[in-house]
Design an enzyme around this catalytic site. Structure first.
Site, mmCIF file in Angstrom:
data_model
loop_
_atom_site.group_PDB
_atom_site.id
_atom_site.type_symbol
_atom_site.label_atom_id
_atom_site.label_comp_id
_atom_site.label_asym_id
_atom_site.label_seq_id
_atom_site.Cartn_x
_atom_site.Cartn_y
_atom_site.Cartn_z
ATOM 1 N N ASN A 1 3.439 -3.500 -9.206
ATOM 2 C CA ASN A 1 2.192 -4.242 -9.022
ATOM 3 C C ASN A 1 1.065 -3.237 -8.729
ATOM 4 O O ASN A 1 1.147 -2.485 -7.754
ATOM 5 C CB ASN A 1 2.377 -5.236 -7.866
ATOM 6 C CG ASN A 1 1.121 -6.027 -7.583
ATOM 7 O OD1 ASN A 1 0.033 -5.477 -7.555
ATOM 8 N ND2 ASN A 1 1.269 -7.318 -7.359
ATOM 9 N N HIS B 1 -3.417 -2.874 -5.908
ATOM 10 C CA HIS B 1 -4.088 -2.132 -4.847
ATOM 11 C C HIS B 1 -4.718 -0.820 -5.318
ATOM 12 O O HIS B 1 -5.465 -0.195 -4.574
ATOM 13 C CB HIS B 1 -3.169 -1.971 -3.641
ATOM 14 C CG HIS B 1 -2.870 -3.320 -3.045
ATOM 15 N ND1 HIS B 1 -3.877 -4.162 -2.616
ATOM 16 C CD2 HIS B 1 -1.721 -3.998 -2.887
ATOM 17 C CE1 HIS B 1 -3.349 -5.298 -2.196
ATOM 18 N NE2 HIS B 1 -2.045 -5.230 -2.353
ATOM 19 N N HIS C 1 -2.320 -9.436 -10.224
ATOM 20 C CA HIS C 1 -2.701 -10.768 -9.737
ATOM 21 C C HIS C 1 -4.207 -10.917 -9.900
ATOM 22 O O HIS C 1 -4.974 -10.209 -9.238
ATOM 23 C CB HIS C 1 -2.292 -10.871 -8.254
ATOM 24 C CG HIS C 1 -2.521 -12.214 -7.630
ATOM 25 N ND1 HIS C 1 -2.139 -12.511 -6.341
ATOM 26 C CD2 HIS C 1 -3.103 -13.346 -8.101
ATOM 27 C CE1 HIS C 1 -2.462 -13.757 -6.049
ATOM 28 N NE2 HIS C 1 -3.067 -14.284 -7.104
ATOM 29 N N ARG D 1 -6.838 -12.773 -8.782
ATOM 30 C CA ARG D 1 -7.096 -13.761 -7.731
ATOM 31 C C ARG D 1 -8.360 -14.536 -8.043
ATOM 32 O O ARG D 1 -9.251 -14.041 -8.742
ATOM 33 C CB ARG D 1 -7.229 -13.050 -6.367
ATOM 34 C CG ARG D 1 -5.925 -12.420 -5.892
ATOM 35 C CD ARG D 1 -6.085 -11.875 -4.482
ATOM 36 N NE ARG D 1 -6.231 -12.924 -3.510
ATOM 37 C CZ ARG D 1 -5.257 -13.395 -2.717
ATOM 38 N NH1 ARG D 1 -4.047 -12.869 -2.778
ATOM 39 N NH2 ARG D 1 -5.489 -14.357 -1.873
ATOM 40 N N ARG E 1 -10.957 -10.253 -6.021
ATOM 41 C CA ARG E 1 -11.207 -9.185 -5.035
ATOM 42 C C ARG E 1 -10.696 -7.816 -5.492
ATOM 43 O O ARG E 1 -11.147 -6.805 -5.016
ATOM 44 C CB ARG E 1 -10.603 -9.549 -3.681
ATOM 45 C CG ARG E 1 -9.095 -9.540 -3.666
ATOM 46 C CD ARG E 1 -8.558 -9.686 -2.263
ATOM 47 N NE ARG E 1 -8.729 -11.019 -1.751
ATOM 48 C CZ ARG E 1 -7.954 -11.550 -0.804
ATOM 49 N NH1 ARG E 1 -6.983 -10.824 -0.276
ATOM 50 N NH2 ARG E 1 -8.130 -12.770 -0.375
ATOM 51 N N GLU F 1 0.412 -12.618 -12.243
ATOM 52 C CA GLU F 1 0.493 -13.516 -11.082
ATOM 53 C C GLU F 1 -0.767 -14.353 -11.015
ATOM 54 O O GLU F 1 -1.883 -13.832 -11.159
ATOM 55 C CB GLU F 1 0.591 -12.700 -9.791
ATOM 56 C CG GLU F 1 1.901 -11.982 -9.633
ATOM 57 C CD GLU F 1 1.915 -11.199 -8.329
ATOM 58 O OE1 GLU F 1 0.976 -11.313 -7.526
ATOM 59 O OE2 GLU F 1 2.879 -10.452 -8.127
ATOM 60 N N THR G 1 -0.638 -12.651 -0.471
ATOM 61 C CA THR G 1 0.009 -13.947 -0.657
ATOM 62 C C THR G 1 0.913 -14.250 0.533
ATOM 63 O O THR G 1 1.883 -13.534 0.780
ATOM 64 C CB THR G 1 0.844 -13.933 -1.956
ATOM 65 O OG1 THR G 1 0.051 -13.387 -2.993
ATOM 66 C CG2 THR G 1 1.285 -15.327 -2.327
ATOM 67 N N GLU H 1 10.793 -16.257 -8.249
ATOM 68 C CA GLU H 1 10.700 -14.980 -7.542
ATOM 69 C C GLU H 1 10.847 -15.324 -6.064
ATOM 70 O O GLU H 1 10.058 -16.097 -5.514
ATOM 71 C CB GLU H 1 9.367 -14.277 -7.817
ATOM 72 C CG GLU H 1 9.302 -12.945 -7.071
ATOM 73 C CD GLU H 1 8.132 -12.065 -7.489
ATOM 74 O OE1 GLU H 1 7.662 -12.167 -8.640
ATOM 75 O OE2 GLU H 1 7.694 -11.265 -6.642
ATOM 76 N N HIS I 1 7.653 -8.807 -2.435
ATOM 77 C CA HIS I 1 6.658 -8.909 -1.370
ATOM 78 C C HIS I 1 7.108 -8.167 -0.116
ATOM 79 O O HIS I 1 8.134 -8.498 0.469
ATOM 80 C CB HIS I 1 6.300 -10.356 -0.996
ATOM 81 C CG HIS I 1 4.903 -10.445 -0.448
ATOM 82 N ND1 HIS I 1 4.597 -10.100 0.826
ATOM 83 C CD2 HIS I 1 3.733 -10.776 -1.045
ATOM 84 C CE1 HIS I 1 3.298 -10.227 1.008
ATOM 85 N NE2 HIS I 1 2.742 -10.638 -0.120
HETATM 86 N N1 PXP Z 1 5.441 -10.540 -5.929
HETATM 87 C C1 PXP Z 1 4.442 -11.434 -5.745
HETATM 88 C C2 PXP Z 1 4.594 -12.806 -6.310
HETATM 89 C C3 PXP Z 1 3.265 -11.082 -5.067
HETATM 90 O O1 PXP Z 1 2.284 -11.986 -4.895
HETATM 91 C C4 PXP Z 1 3.131 -9.756 -4.601
HETATM 92 C C5 PXP Z 1 1.863 -9.344 -3.940
HETATM 93 O O2 PXP Z 1 0.803 -9.449 -4.830
HETATM 94 C C6 PXP Z 1 4.190 -8.860 -4.819
HETATM 95 C C7 PXP Z 1 5.338 -9.283 -5.463
HETATM 96 C C8 PXP Z 1 4.111 -7.431 -4.369
HETATM 97 O O3 PXP Z 1 4.044 -7.393 -2.980
HETATM 98 P P1 PXP Z 1 3.788 -6.012 -2.257
HETATM 99 O O4 PXP Z 1 2.424 -5.557 -2.678
HETATM 100 O O5 PXP Z 1 3.882 -6.349 -0.806
HETATM 101 O O6 PXP Z 1 4.858 -5.071 -2.732
#
Ligand code: PXP
Length: 242
Positions: free
Chosen positions: A10, A13, A46, A48, A52, A73, A104, A154, A194
């Site tokens: 992901n 960030h 994602h 959003r 953001r 996402e 999330t 998931e 997550h």
């Molecule tokens: N899976 C989903 C569905 C998420 O919403 C997120 C966060 O955007 C992640 C995985 C990844 O989470 P993390 O950034 O904490 O590794």
């Protein structure tokens, strides 16, 4: 990580760092390519509702340049569903979304929102997109997910990641292990994610029947640390040689 479990990276960030200054760097698209070079099996992002971090143009650019599936996402919002149908990523993961949250928080309440989730899932599946629902490790949510026609869930690993004692961690781990088994038994693809990081991922990665782990924040955080020395010495060299 067990050899059969895939890693989705992901890159939200990377965009968070860019948006903190409102500039053009660092580029989530570059990060996506580096992630793939290093073994990422999908790129997750994602879009959003408050935009953001990731913007529409990031999604379309990344979709054009990557050669692994895009895992998009998204919240249960008509505007975002329409965007997904227009761009047709390989996978959509429906997540709950609140504007005031940092990330999330908690899984999607598929039991409470079944009709709405079912209708969104149908639209996405009809567009040829694989649909996953981001849920807590809970049998009722898994049963409801199955009824919506989604092909995957998931499992939210946030409570496991946030557990503060060993006992609490074990309790949360067992819930995830049971949920992975149960979702697999009812015929769903099972992903998880997550809050997974370098010190808590291994027990989860040993679970049989898990298809993909989607991980973001800890990888971006690690990248800052493993890249810091090079970043400073490159700047030092520029200044010295100017
Ligand atoms: N899976 C989903 C569905 C998420 O919403 C997120 C966060 O955007 C992640 C995985 C990844 O989470 P993390 O950034 O904490 O590794």
């Amino acid at each position: 990580m067990s050899k059969d479990i895939l890693l989705g990276v992901n890159i939200d960030h990377v965009a968070t760092i860019r948006e903190a200054r409102g500039v053009r760097y660092p580029s989530p698209a570059d990060a996506a390519l580096l992630a793939i070079e290093s073994g990422a099996d999908n790129i997750t992002l994602h879009l959003r509702e408050d935009r953001r971090h990731i913007k529409e143009r990031d999604v379309t650019l990344i979709q054009q340049i990557i050669n692994v599936p895009l895992n998009f996402e998204m919240a249960l919002s008509d505007e975002i569903i329409d965007f997904a149908i227009e761009i047709k990523p390989e996978m959509c993961c429906i997540v709950p979304e609140k504007r005031e949250e940092l990330t999330t928080e908690g899984g999607l309440d598929v039991v409470g929102l079944e009709a709405k989730v079912k209708s969104a899932t149908k639209k996405l599946v009809n567009a040829g997109i694989s649909v996953s629902l981001f849920i807590e490790p809970d049998k009722d949510q898994i049963d409801a997910a199955k009824r919506t026609g989604a092909d995957a869930v998931e499992i939210h690993t946030g409570r496991y990641a946030d557990a503060e004692t060993e006992d609490e961690t074990l309790v949360e781990f067992d819930k995830i292990a049971d949920a992975v088994e149960y979702a697999h038994e009812v015929g769903l693809r099972v992903d998880a994610g997550h809050g997974l990081h370098y010190y808590n991922v291994e027990p989860i990665a040993q679970l049989e029947h898990l298809h993909t782990l989607n991980i973001g924040h800890s990888i971006v955080a690690k990248a800052v640390m493993v890249g810091f020395k090079n970043a400073v010495s490159e700047m030092k060299k520029l200044i010295r040689n100017a």
